[in-house]
Write an enzyme that holds these catalytic residues in place. Structure first.
Site, PDB file in Angstrom:
ATOM      1  N   GLU A 177      14.406  36.185  66.856  1.00  0.00           N
ATOM      2  CA  GLU A 177      15.645  35.467  67.188  1.00  0.00           C
ATOM      3  C   GLU A 177      15.391  33.971  67.383  1.00  0.00           C
ATOM      4  OE1 GLU A 177      17.645  36.709  70.809  1.00  0.00           O
ATOM      5  OE2 GLU A 177      19.414  35.523  70.340  1.00  0.00           O
ATOM      6  N   LYS A 219      17.583  37.885  63.929  1.00  0.00           N
ATOM      7  CA  LYS A 219      18.779  37.663  64.758  1.00  0.00           C
ATOM      8  C   LYS A 219      19.063  36.161  64.804  1.00  0.00           C
ATOM      9  CE  LYS A 219      20.712  38.593  69.336  1.00  0.00           C
ATOM     10  NZ  LYS A 219      20.872  39.627  70.362  1.00  0.00           N
TER      11      LYS A 219
HETATM   12  P1  13P Z   1      25.012  36.184  73.003  1.00  0.00           P
HETATM   13  O1  13P Z   1      25.693  37.072  72.004  1.00  0.00           O
HETATM   14  O2  13P Z   1      25.711  36.105  74.309  1.00  0.00           O
HETATM   15  O3  13P Z   1      24.655  34.850  72.398  1.00  0.00           O
HETATM   16  O4  13P Z   1      23.631  36.850  73.348  1.00  0.00           O
HETATM   17  C1  13P Z   1      22.872  37.393  72.339  1.00  0.00           C
HETATM   18  C2  13P Z   1      21.470  37.435  72.747  1.00  0.00           C
HETATM   19  O5  13P Z   1      20.853  38.467  72.737  1.00  0.00           O
HETATM   20  C3  13P Z   1      20.819  36.175  73.153  1.00  0.00           C
HETATM   21  O6  13P Z   1      19.436  36.343  73.205  1.00  0.00           O
END
Ligand code: 13P
Length: 339
Positions: A177, A219
């Site tokens: 991510e 992600k």
């Molecule tokens: P949000 O969808 O609130 O951005 O959070 C996703 C997430 O896992 C952030 O690490």
């Protein structure tokens, strides 16, 4: 490395019209959200809130996986059933957030580097023994005057790659991510440029570090105008630039892309995902779904307010947001679904 095992988990996580639920807020983040919603900031209230989520009726129809915070992996319902067991019963694969947060990066003002690699191999062994099958690590990239620098992008990319390689060694599918934050007054074109550079570097380093692409999930952020930008891109433009950016950067070997919501309004996040499917369904080499936290949890948390009598309606609100995002993944979202 058990490549077949990793591929099977990644494919199960990305199957059908389902998404992932991020319910892995760290203690400080959970406390902040609870404070805003008027909920006491204690371990017991975090447990109650996570019980509300995992016991939501029909949750398994909407999500294939749930990302947990370490504290939650050891918690149980009021009647003593471990949360991990509840999820498995509902056909939901449990996962774990492994990073220990983005900290100020020395010598790089206004930039962050995510920590948590120390002892990670040992932590992974413990989590694998608990039955967790996938993991998440979030890097944070800020758009600003002179940022992001290549120094911070590469430092975060190496951390992501080392984390991902350790996960795969332990048999857990890594969710990688790299979040380019929405904060700022930048244009959507600048977000495109930065997201493209970040994803190119992340995949360059993942490949150098021999991460098995077929056994991971990306992600990313959607490509959006900065929160404070005077001109806000419309839904089609977000869909066009986000898909174009991903097609340029994400190898077809990666089984899936699952977006974070990043602070977008819940309805916007759903409309954006929907437009990507309506316009580009036949051009996407990977599954494209959601892994939202705020954009699916917020209505439920606001309604709950920490009160037992509000649990049932809060669960309905959570189910509704998740099933709306299932519709978006099918390209069948419409504003009428919002009711
Ligand atoms: P949000 O969808 O609130 O951005 O959070 C996703 C997430 O896992 C952030 O690490």
């Amino acid at each position: 490395m058990d490549k077949q095992g990793l591929r099977t988990i990644a494919q199960r996580l990305m199957a059908g019209d389902k998404g992932l639920l991020a319910m892995d807020e760290s203690i400080p983040t959970a406390n902040k959200r609870f404070e805003e919603a008027g909920i006491p900031q204690t371990e017991e209230y975090r447990r109650k809130y996570r019980e509300l989520i995992v016991t939501t009726p029909k949750l398994g129809e909407c999500i294939s996986g749930a990302i947990l915070f370490s504290e939650t992996t050891k918690q149980a319902t009021a009647d003593g059933t471990p949360f991990i067991e509840i999820l498995e019963h509902a056909g939901i694969i449990p996962g774990i957030k492994l990073d220990e947060g983005a900290k100020d990066m020395p010598a790089f003002p206004n930039e962050k580097l995510t920590e948590g690699l120390d002892g990670l191999r040992e932590r992974l062994m413990d989590y694998a023994a608990l039955g967790l099958k996938f993991a998440k690590w979030r890097a944070v990239i800020t758009i600003g005057d002179g940022t992001p620098t290549d120094g911070s992008i590469y430092a975060n990319a190496y951390a992501l790659a080392h984390y991902a390689a350790l996960c795969q060694e332990a048999g857990l599918v890594p969710i990688v991510e790299p979040e380019v934050l929405m904060d700022g007054n930048h244009t959507i074109e600048r977000c495109f440029e930065v997201t493209q550079r970040v994803l190119h570097i992340v995949f360059e380093v993942l490949i150098k570090q021999r991460v098995y692409l077929e056994g991971m999930i990306l992600k990313p952020n959607m490509v959006l105008s900065g929160t404070d930008a005077s001109v806000q891109a419309d839904i089609d433009q977000v869909a066009d630039l986000t898909v174009q950016c991903l097609l340029r950067c994400v190898p077809a070997a990666v089984p899936g892309v699952a977006f974070l919501s990043g602070g977008q309004a819940a309805q916007d996040a759903s409309a954006h995902l929907n437009a990507m499917h309506v316009k580009y369904k036949n051009e996407l080499p990977w599954a494209l779904t959601f892994s939202f936290a705020r954009a699916v949890q917020q209505p439920a948390m606001d309604h709950w307010k920490g009160k037992d009598e509000n649990v049932a309606v809060a669960q309905q609100l959570l189910y509704k947001r998740l099933s709306i995002n299932n519709a978006a993944r099918r390209g069948e979202y419409s504003a009428e679904l919002e009711g």
